[in-house]
Design a protein around this motif. Structure first.
Motif, short mmCIF file in Angstrom:
data_model
loop_
_atom_site.label_atom_id
_atom_site.label_comp_id
_atom_site.label_asym_id
_atom_site.label_seq_id
_atom_site.Cartn_x
_atom_site.Cartn_y
_atom_site.Cartn_z
N PHE A 1 0.85 -1.19 0.00
CA PHE A 1 0.00 0.00 0.00
C PHE A 1 0.88 1.24 0.00
CE2 PHE A 1 -4.30 -1.39 2.07
CZ PHE A 1 -4.58 -2.17 0.96
N ASP A 2 0.68 2.10 -0.97
CA ASP A 2 1.32 3.41 -0.98
C ASP A 2 0.42 4.35 -0.18
OD1 ASP A 2 2.22 5.97 -1.49
OD2 ASP A 2 2.70 5.58 -3.60
N GLU A 3 0.83 4.65 1.05
CA GLU A 3 0.03 5.49 1.94
C GLU A 3 0.71 6.83 2.18
OE1 GLU A 3 -2.69 4.46 4.61
OE2 GLU A 3 -2.43 2.28 4.60
N VAL A 4 1.43 7.30 1.20
CA VAL A 4 2.09 8.59 1.32
C VAL A 4 1.06 9.70 1.56
CG1 VAL A 4 3.43 10.31 0.04
CG2 VAL A 4 4.15 7.92 0.05
N ILE A 5 -0.12 9.56 0.97
CA ILE A 5 -1.19 10.54 1.17
C ILE A 5 -2.15 10.12 2.28
CG2 ILE A 5 -3.34 11.36 0.09
CD1 ILE A 5 -1.70 11.91 -2.43
N THR A 6 -2.51 8.86 2.35
CA THR A 6 -3.53 8.42 3.30
C THR A 6 -2.98 8.15 4.70
OG1 THR A 6 -3.26 6.16 2.48
CG2 THR A 6 -5.06 7.46 1.55
N GLY A 7 -1.68 8.00 4.83
CA GLY A 7 -1.10 7.70 6.13
C GLY A 7 -1.20 8.85 7.11
N PHE A 8 -1.34 8.53 8.39
CA PHE A 8 -1.34 9.48 9.50
C PHE A 8 -2.57 10.40 9.50
CE2 PHE A 8 2.98 8.19 8.51
CZ PHE A 8 3.33 7.59 9.71
N GLY A 9 -3.73 9.75 9.30
CA GLY A 9 -4.97 10.41 9.69
C GLY A 9 -5.87 10.96 8.62
N ARG A 10 -5.47 10.98 7.36
CA ARG A 10 -6.30 11.61 6.34
C ARG A 10 -7.68 10.98 6.25
NH1 ARG A 10 -6.98 16.36 4.92
NH2 ARG A 10 -4.73 16.60 5.18
#
Length: 453
Positions: free
Chosen positions: A259-268
């Motif tokens: 999973f590429d969570e560069v945008i979704t990671g840490f609360g989005r």
């Protein structure tokens, strides 16, 4: 043509020629410059004194807003104590404690974190780990990757290879990683226009992975790499059941799921990671952006413990993975990230993002029927609207809305003919309502092209 501008009547001219700007229409910008002088809270201040509401949290990376006192203090203190330390054969405490903190936040306390400096580096790192893992286990033939159309995985050669945005790929074909194939993207306006949250239609698109496995054979495939929610291409939301099915197929065929969570990671999405939101456990998660609130560049890869253990063989004095960066685990980045995660925890800001999500959804969907709007999508504290394209001039419609939004005191994100918003977690309900009303005025201010309906 001169590209020098006056910042102030009494100030000398600023020559704009030397800087080649990233992902920017350079010729256009240098005749229509927008220059930032400062930022605080949810707003940027331009050199001409205008204030802009930060509709996209920087580039998805500043959910705490700007100049947050806790982060300012943490970085200032760190630079006085340890400004830089090599990460090869040396370590410092904050890197180890941050890795443990992130793993615990993800509910994966036994897993490992490999620090890099950006999302692009995180993806290339995850690809290396995937290929190395299979080779160490005696499956050296597993070298292929499956990405997805319209995907954005940064601009490293690995990232553009598995990515699916044509503009990022077209000049660099000879340099890209071979053996990559792509799943179709999941946006179909005929079946899912104006969906609120996850579309009901489209889970069957995951079955395309079975077709690609049959085409290439599972024994040749290292990993499937997807953004749980495709952000940079315009907030494309996965259909219900889609990610769950990808996980099932990967597990069945021994293929790693990244999973590429560069945008979704840490609360989005109102949870630490999208993996939590969707209840789907990938083998690796790439992260960046919000982990340090964008204050100091930082990224990383969260790696399943079993993958890490596969590398821990051979003599104890030997290097297990020949990979890393000069700035991996940089002390300033570690300080910024610790302060960011502590602030998010004490302020319950993941919960705050979840509380604001339905407010953003309702407000953005109120734009249905406004000029130029052909679709609206949302998930968590992120949303996008699609603009009717101008014939023969892709991207021009959204750029015109972007410029009118500046006049309304809004800094939105235009990508192709999409306008995206993802406001800071610290914003208020009134901020969101004001943002959307300003966007409404911007849409109405853009003339409808002749011949358009």
């Amino acid at each position: 043509m001169s590209s020098a501008i006056h910042l102030h009547p009494d100030a000398p001219e600023l020559d704009l020629r030397a800087l080649w700007m990233p992902f920017t229409r350079n010729r256009y910008f240098k005749t229509h410059p927008v220059l930032v002088a400062g930022a605080r809270g949810c707003h940027y201040t331009l050199t001409d004194g205008r204030k802009l509401f930060d509709c996209l949290s920087g580039l998805w990376c500043s959910p705490l807003g700007h100049a947050h006192p806790a982060l300012v203090t943490a970085v200032q203190r760190q630079v006085e104590t340890l400004d830089y330390s090599p990460s090869f054969q040396l370590g410092h405490k904050a890197a180890f404690t941050l890795a443990a903190r992130i793993a615990a936040l993800a509910g994966r306390a036994e897993d490992q974190v490999f620090f890099v400096n950006s999302g692009s580096e995180a993806i290339d790192t995850a690809m290396k780990i995937a290929v190395g893992y299979h080779r160490i286990r005696g499956e050296a033939g597993r070298t292929r990757f499956i990405g997805r159309e319209r995907a954005y995985h940064g601009v490293g050669l690995g990232g553009i290879s598995i990515g699916g945005i044509a503009g990022n790929r077209k000049l660099f074909g000879p340099l890209m990683v071979s053996g990559v194939d792509h799943l179709p993207h999941t946006w179909n306006p005929e079946h899912m226009a104006y969906s609120r949250g996850q579309p009901e239609w489209g889970a069957h698109l995951a079955e395309e992975l079975e077709r690609l496995v049959a085409l290439h054979d599972a024994s040749n495939i290292a990993a499937v790499v997807v953004e749980p929610m495709q952000g940079s291409t315009g907030v494309i939301v996965p259909p219900k059941g889609y990610l769950e099915r990808l996980r099932q197929i990967c597990t069945h065929h021994g293929i790693l799921l990244i999973f590429d969570e560069v945008i979704t990671g840490f609360g989005r999405l109102g949870k630490p990671f999208a993996a939590d939101y969707f209840g789907v456990l990938p083998d690796m998660i790439t992260f960046a952006k919000a982990v340090s609130n964008g204050v100091v560049p930082l990224g990383g890869v969260l790696v399943r413990a079993g993958i890490h253990e596969a590398f821990m063989t051979g003599p104890a004095h030997a290097i297990e993975l020949f990979h890393g960066y000069t700035y991996s685990g940089h002390p300033l980045a570690m300080a910024a990230a610790h302060a960011t995660l502590e602030t998010m925890a004490t302020g319950r800001l993941f919960d705050r993002a979840a509380e604001l999500a339905p407010i953003l959804e309702s407000a953005m969907h109120s734009l249905r029927g406004e000029p130029h709007v052909t679709d609206i999508r949302n998930l968590g504290l992120a949303a996008a609207l699609e603009c009717a394209p101008i014939a023969g001039q892709p991207g021009l419609a959204a750029m015109r809305v972007f410029e009118k939004a500046l006049d309304e005191g809004l800094l939105v994100r235009c990508s192709g003919d999409t306008i995206a918003v993802a406001p800071p977690f610290i914003c208020t309900e009134n901020d969101i309502q004001a943002m959307v009303e300003g966007l409404r005025r911007a849409l109405r201010a853009v003339p409808t092209p002749q011949g358009a309906s």
